[in-house]
Design an enzyme around this catalytic site. Structure first.
Site, PDB file in Angstrom:
ATOM      1  N   VAL A   1      31.059 -76.440   9.979  1.00 13.55           N
ATOM      2  CA  VAL A   1      31.568 -77.030  11.214  1.00 13.55           C
ATOM      3  C   VAL A   1      30.538 -76.748  12.299  1.00 13.55           C
ATOM      4  O   VAL A   1      30.020 -75.624  12.377  1.00 13.55           O
ATOM      5  CB  VAL A   1      32.928 -76.414  11.604  1.00 13.55           C
ATOM      6  CG1 VAL A   1      33.460 -77.064  12.883  1.00 13.55           C
ATOM      7  CG2 VAL A   1      33.926 -76.539  10.462  1.00 13.55           C
ATOM      8  N   CYS A   2      30.248 -77.746  13.109  1.00  8.04           N
ATOM      9  CA  CYS A   2      29.404 -77.552  14.297  1.00  8.04           C
ATOM     10  C   CYS A   2      28.048 -76.968  13.874  1.00  8.04           C
ATOM     11  O   CYS A   2      27.488 -77.390  12.858  1.00  8.04           O
ATOM     12  CB  CYS A   2      30.156 -76.667  15.276  1.00  8.04           C
ATOM     13  SG  CYS A   2      29.530 -76.608  16.968  1.00  8.04           S
ATOM     14  N   THR A   3      27.515 -76.020  14.600  1.00  4.58           N
ATOM     15  CA  THR A   3      26.212 -75.451  14.274  1.00  4.58           C
ATOM     16  C   THR A   3      26.223 -74.612  12.993  1.00  4.58           C
ATOM     17  O   THR A   3      25.171 -74.110  12.576  1.00  4.58           O
ATOM     18  CB  THR A   3      25.701 -74.589  15.441  1.00  4.58           C
ATOM     19  OG1 THR A   3      26.733 -73.667  15.811  1.00  4.58           O
ATOM     20  CG2 THR A   3      25.336 -75.446  16.644  1.00  4.58           C
TER      21      THR A   3
END
Lengths: 229, 229
Positions: B105-107
């Site tokens: 998820v995300c970075t």
């Protein structure tokens, strides 16, 4: 002076009810530092959620006496136990009386109700538990979030994100709300589309609702009976 | 035999990156018990997130050796520190090699990249950090989530919820995904509508990206320089 937005932790809360809106208001605080987001519980130290992750508050109830806003997450059996926890309800009642906004997510509205904060108000909660709101003098409304004066209640679990973006807009304006939304990339795309409410029968969830209420209130069958009508 | 979906905790992760998808797969487990969701970290005991709430895992890396799926949340500086944490990367690499699905998820996708898991793959991350993906041999894609074989990467923060619903659909079918979606009432209504991407300039976020990468990698300026091109 900083404006403290206090999220209430209690055993058995649903982690996403907390972390969704918490992320929204804490992200606001990253660029508008007058808004300070904290998590409060009876004691420091981990609180069990109803998910496989524990949650650790940043402060105790004693340390946060005058929050600017109070947010109460929901949960399952633990939330009904909280509805009969007089010292928890007392803190919420007192904090709410001076707060600018009191909010809830999911079944957290039933805790607000048990604290006497929903009498005569419109409110919402998780779709499966909406019928329980009149127990506390509230009028159930089937909406994503319901604002009635200084009380805002959100629907189930993930609705806390939408409610908190609305709250940020109310407090700090639309530009701030858009900025938060962009930082948390809240541009939802449910893979199967929106919920088809015409296919949802709340009656199918009644056994789960009964089980949850009774599991949370083993020592308060009177309140359980009131809730379950 | 139970299928364990393991979420990786490390200092500084973004709480919603974890709790969004965690809620989705743990809710699947409530009615399909073969799916077991756990949170893993180096040690038991609280892990600081980048939000005002600590997170407590249910298991240690040593205790979870063969997960069915691995999910890595993102964060800010802590995520870049994680990109240089060889023992963390080793666990992720080993767990992923036997897992059916590895997700981020995300970075968090940059951690997968640092572990060598994105070479030659399409992937996504938070919109402000997408340019960093080629450092690890990945081709950035601007989508809510990107599935490339057994690796699924999600966009920023809240995108983990959509990605996890997709994952549930992949594992257990559309009916199960719809059931989870309904239980967590994921019927999003962002108060100000969707993100207007035509008004978003990733260049405006560059100073924040530089600051975040450098803050996470004070002892690995070589990796910081590679990431920041």
């Amino acid at each position: 002076m900083s404006k403290t937005i206090a999220y209430v932790l209690y055993p058995g809360l649903t982690a996403l009810d907390l972390v969704g809106p918490l992320t929204v208001t804490a992200t606001l605080g990253a660029f508008e530092p007058e808004y300070r987001t904290v998590t409060v519980a009876r004691e420091r130290g981990p609180v069990d959620s109803d998910m496989p992750v524990g949650l650790v508050p940043t402060a105790t109830f004693d340390e946060v006496r005058d929050p600017f806003a109070v947010v109460v997450p929901g949960g399952q059996a633990g939330t009904f136990a909280a509805c009969a926890d007089e010292s928890l309800l007392a803190w919420i009642r007192e904090a709410s009386s001076a707060a600018e906004v009191t909010a809830s997510v999911c079944t957290g509205s039933l805790i607000l109700g048990a604290a006497g904060l929903l009498r005569g108000r419109k409110a919402t909660t998780h779709w499966g538990f909406r019928d329980l709101l009149p127990t506390f003098g509230a009028t159930p409304v089937a909406r994503r979030w319901v604002e009635d004066g200084d009380v805002i209640t959100a629907a189930g679990v993930s609705a806390g994100i939408d409610m908190a973006l609305h709250l940020v807009g109310r407090l700090a304006g639309a530009q701030a709300a858009r900025r938060v939304q962009l930082m948390i990339e809240y541009d939802p795309q449910p893979p199967l589309g929106p919920v088809d409410w015409t296919a949802v029968d709340p009656a199918a969830l009644r056994p789960y609702v009964h089980q949850t209420v009774n599991a949370g209130l083993p020592h308060d069958s009177a309140l359980a009976a009131r809730l379950l009508g």
